[in-house]
Design a protein around this motif. Structure first.
Motif, mmCIF file in Angstrom:
data_model
loop_
_atom_site.group_PDB
_atom_site.id
_atom_site.type_symbol
_atom_site.label_atom_id
_atom_site.label_comp_id
_atom_site.label_asym_id
_atom_site.label_seq_id
_atom_site.Cartn_x
_atom_site.Cartn_y
_atom_site.Cartn_z
ATOM 1 N N ALA A 59 5.924 -0.205 -1.192
ATOM 2 C CA ALA A 59 5.228 -0.501 0.063
ATOM 3 C C ALA A 59 3.726 -0.600 -0.174
ATOM 4 N N ILE A 60 3.135 0.290 -0.962
ATOM 5 C CA ILE A 60 1.703 0.244 -1.245
ATOM 6 C C ILE A 60 1.350 -1.037 -1.994
ATOM 7 N N ALA A 61 2.195 -1.412 -2.929
ATOM 8 C CA ALA A 61 1.946 -2.640 -3.690
ATOM 9 C C ALA A 61 1.938 -3.855 -2.781
ATOM 10 N N LYS A 62 2.891 -3.931 -1.853
ATOM 11 C CA LYS A 62 2.957 -5.063 -0.943
ATOM 12 C C LYS A 62 1.769 -5.083 0.024
ATOM 13 N N LEU A 63 1.329 -3.882 0.459
ATOM 14 C CA LEU A 63 0.179 -3.820 1.366
ATOM 15 C C LEU A 63 -1.090 -4.268 0.654
ATOM 16 N N GLU A 64 -1.202 -3.953 -0.630
ATOM 17 C CA GLU A 64 -2.361 -4.388 -1.401
ATOM 18 C C GLU A 64 -2.331 -5.893 -1.641
ATOM 19 N N GLU A 65 -1.154 -6.507 -1.494
ATOM 20 C CA GLU A 65 -1.027 -7.969 -1.572
ATOM 21 C C GLU A 65 -1.265 -8.608 -0.214
ATOM 22 N N ASN A 66 -1.827 -7.785 0.730
ATOM 23 C CA ASN A 66 -2.166 -8.248 2.086
ATOM 24 C C ASN A 66 -0.945 -8.548 2.950
ATOM 25 N N ARG A 67 0.198 -7.913 2.611
ATOM 26 C CA ARG A 67 1.348 -8.007 3.512
ATOM 27 C C ARG A 67 1.070 -7.097 4.714
ATOM 28 N N SER A 68 1.545 -7.472 5.854
ATOM 29 C CA SER A 68 1.300 -6.666 7.062
ATOM 30 C C SER A 68 2.224 -5.459 7.121
ATOM 31 N N LEU A 69 1.838 -4.481 7.957
ATOM 32 C CA LEU A 69 2.666 -3.280 8.156
ATOM 33 C C LEU A 69 4.039 -3.650 8.696
ATOM 34 N N SER A 70 4.060 -4.632 9.611
ATOM 35 C CA SER A 70 5.328 -5.025 10.228
ATOM 36 C C SER A 70 6.266 -5.646 9.207
ATOM 37 N N GLU A 71 5.722 -6.470 8.314
ATOM 38 C CA GLU A 71 6.546 -7.133 7.318
ATOM 39 C C GLU A 71 7.152 -6.122 6.335
ATOM 40 N N VAL A 72 6.309 -5.176 5.864
ATOM 41 C CA VAL A 72 6.787 -4.160 4.914
ATOM 42 C C VAL A 72 7.819 -3.258 5.581
ATOM 43 N N ALA A 73 7.562 -2.859 6.829
ATOM 44 C CA ALA A 73 8.487 -1.994 7.560
ATOM 45 C C ALA A 73 9.829 -2.676 7.757
ATOM 46 N N ALA A 74 9.811 -3.972 8.050
ATOM 47 C CA ALA A 74 11.046 -4.714 8.275
ATOM 48 C C ALA A 74 11.877 -4.800 7.003
ATOM 49 N N GLU A 75 11.231 -5.004 5.873
ATOM 50 C CA GLU A 75 11.974 -5.119 4.621
ATOM 51 C C GLU A 75 12.577 -3.783 4.196
ATOM 52 N N LEU A 76 11.902 -2.677 4.524
ATOM 53 C CA LEU A 76 12.427 -1.347 4.168
ATOM 54 C C LEU A 76 13.288 -0.747 5.279
ATOM 55 N N ASN A 77 13.373 -1.462 6.396
ATOM 56 C CA ASN A 77 14.180 -1.005 7.542
ATOM 57 C C ASN A 77 13.698 0.350 8.081
ATOM 58 N N VAL A 78 12.379 0.482 8.195
ATOM 59 C CA VAL A 78 11.786 1.683 8.784
ATOM 60 C C VAL A 78 10.800 1.244 9.848
ATOM 61 N N SER A 79 10.277 2.203 10.570
ATOM 62 C CA SER A 79 9.329 1.865 11.630
ATOM 63 C C SER A 79 7.960 1.514 11.050
ATOM 64 N N LYS A 80 7.199 0.804 11.837
ATOM 65 C CA LYS A 80 5.829 0.458 11.444
ATOM 66 C C LYS A 80 4.977 1.721 11.299
ATOM 67 N N ARG A 81 5.262 2.704 12.125
ATOM 68 C CA ARG A 81 4.517 3.972 12.086
ATOM 69 C C ARG A 81 4.706 4.676 10.748
ATOM 70 N N CYS A 82 5.931 4.604 10.219
ATOM 71 C CA CYS A 82 6.232 5.242 8.935
ATOM 72 C C CYS A 82 5.376 4.626 7.818
ATOM 73 N N ILE A 83 5.293 3.320 7.783
ATOM 74 C CA ILE A 83 4.501 2.637 6.756
ATOM 75 C C ILE A 83 3.012 2.921 6.949
ATOM 76 N N PHE A 84 2.594 3.056 8.222
ATOM 77 C CA PHE A 84 1.196 3.365 8.516
ATOM 78 C C PHE A 84 0.776 4.687 7.864
ATOM 79 N N TYR A 85 1.626 5.734 7.991
ATOM 80 C CA TYR A 85 1.274 7.032 7.420
ATOM 81 C C TYR A 85 1.354 7.033 5.894
ATOM 82 N N VAL A 86 2.256 6.216 5.324
ATOM 83 C CA VAL A 86 2.296 6.089 3.872
ATOM 84 C C VAL A 86 0.979 5.487 3.368
ATOM 85 N N LYS A 87 0.513 4.476 4.047
ATOM 86 C CA LYS A 87 -0.747 3.825 3.685
ATOM 87 C C LYS A 87 -1.933 4.773 3.862
ATOM 88 N N LYS A 88 -1.936 5.504 4.976
ATOM 89 C CA LYS A 88 -3.038 6.414 5.267
ATOM 90 C C LYS A 88 -3.127 7.525 4.223
#
Length: 234
Positions: free
Chosen positions: A13-42
């Motif tokens: 997820a961090i790698a994809k976010l550094e490639e400028n993928r959005s939180l929604s896109e990463v969350a959808a691929e991992l089948n988790v909420s956007k909030r979950c990816i937000f805290y991983v990034k934070k």
């Protein structure tokens, strides 16, 4: 929707976010909420870590020596309050912790019993009396009446409590001797037998010899006859 990610998934997820993928896109691929990816990034941005830090448990407020000092003081002064024991031993914990330490050591806070302490001679004579009548059978004791007087008194200090181990209620170290309170008292005389309690009579004034004879003649004997005389007449 699962919200727990493995270390590998968080790294992806961090790698994809550094490639400028959005939180929604990463969350959808991992089948988790956007909030979950937000805290991983934070967490990655602020702490450079993917895993949550381990929680540290709260340490004991007192060490073994301080616990032992508190318990030993209570053992030596069983009628002391937990407040005083804590002050005298400089125990660092709260009052509740001090009470918990005493309970863990086997000392329970109970209402103190009151009784008249017997001397060694008193105890010897009571055992001797019991042994003398031990040979008598049930028929003898069915015709025996015990009588005694008792003074009920108030207490200036209220109900006192004591720290003691289990099954030690009447041991002298944990018992208060009966004393005159100086407030008010009630004198009572009564008798008891194998048939149960008999007459209970309140005594007014001092129990003089004359008063005692009057109780025996006019209270005890009539009340005993009411219980035993019908039995003999049957």
């Amino acid at each position: 929707m699962p919200q727990h990610l493995t270390e590998a998934q968080k790294s992806w997820a961090i790698a994809k976010l550094e490639e400028n993928r959005s939180l929604s896109e990463v969350a959808a691929e991992l089948n988790v909420s956007k909030r979950c990816i937000f805290y991983v990034k934070k967490r990655w941005q602020e702490q450079q870590r993917l895993r949550r830090p381990l929680r540290q448990g709260v340490g004991k407020v007192s060490n073994e020596n301080e616990d032992n000092a508190l318990v030993e003081y209570i053992r030596q002064n069983p009628f002391a309050t937990a407040v005083k024991a804590r002050e005298q031993t400089l125990f660092p914990g709260s009052l509740r912790v001090a009470q918990m330490r005493s309970k863990q050591s086997g000392l329970k806070n109970c209402a103190a019993a009151r009784k008249v302490f017997l001397t060694a001679e008193h105890k010897h004579r009571r055992v001797q009396f019991a042994n003398e009548f031990l040979i008598h059978g049930e028929e003898f004791w069915n015709n025996v009446v015990f009588s005694d007087e008792k003074t009920f008194q108030s207490c200036n200090s209220g109900r006192l409590r004591v720290y003691r181990p289990r099954n030690t209620r009447f041991e002298e170290n944990y018992t208060l001797t009966s004393t005159n309170s100086g407030r008010f008292s009630v004198n009572v005389w009564a008798w008891i037998s194998v048939n149960g309690p008999g007459m209970c009579y309140q005594i007014y004034g001092r129990l003089t010899a004359e008063h005692y004879i009057n109780i025996l003649d006019n209270v005890m004997l009539p009340s005993v006859r009411e219980v035993y005389l019908p039995t003999y007449l049957e």
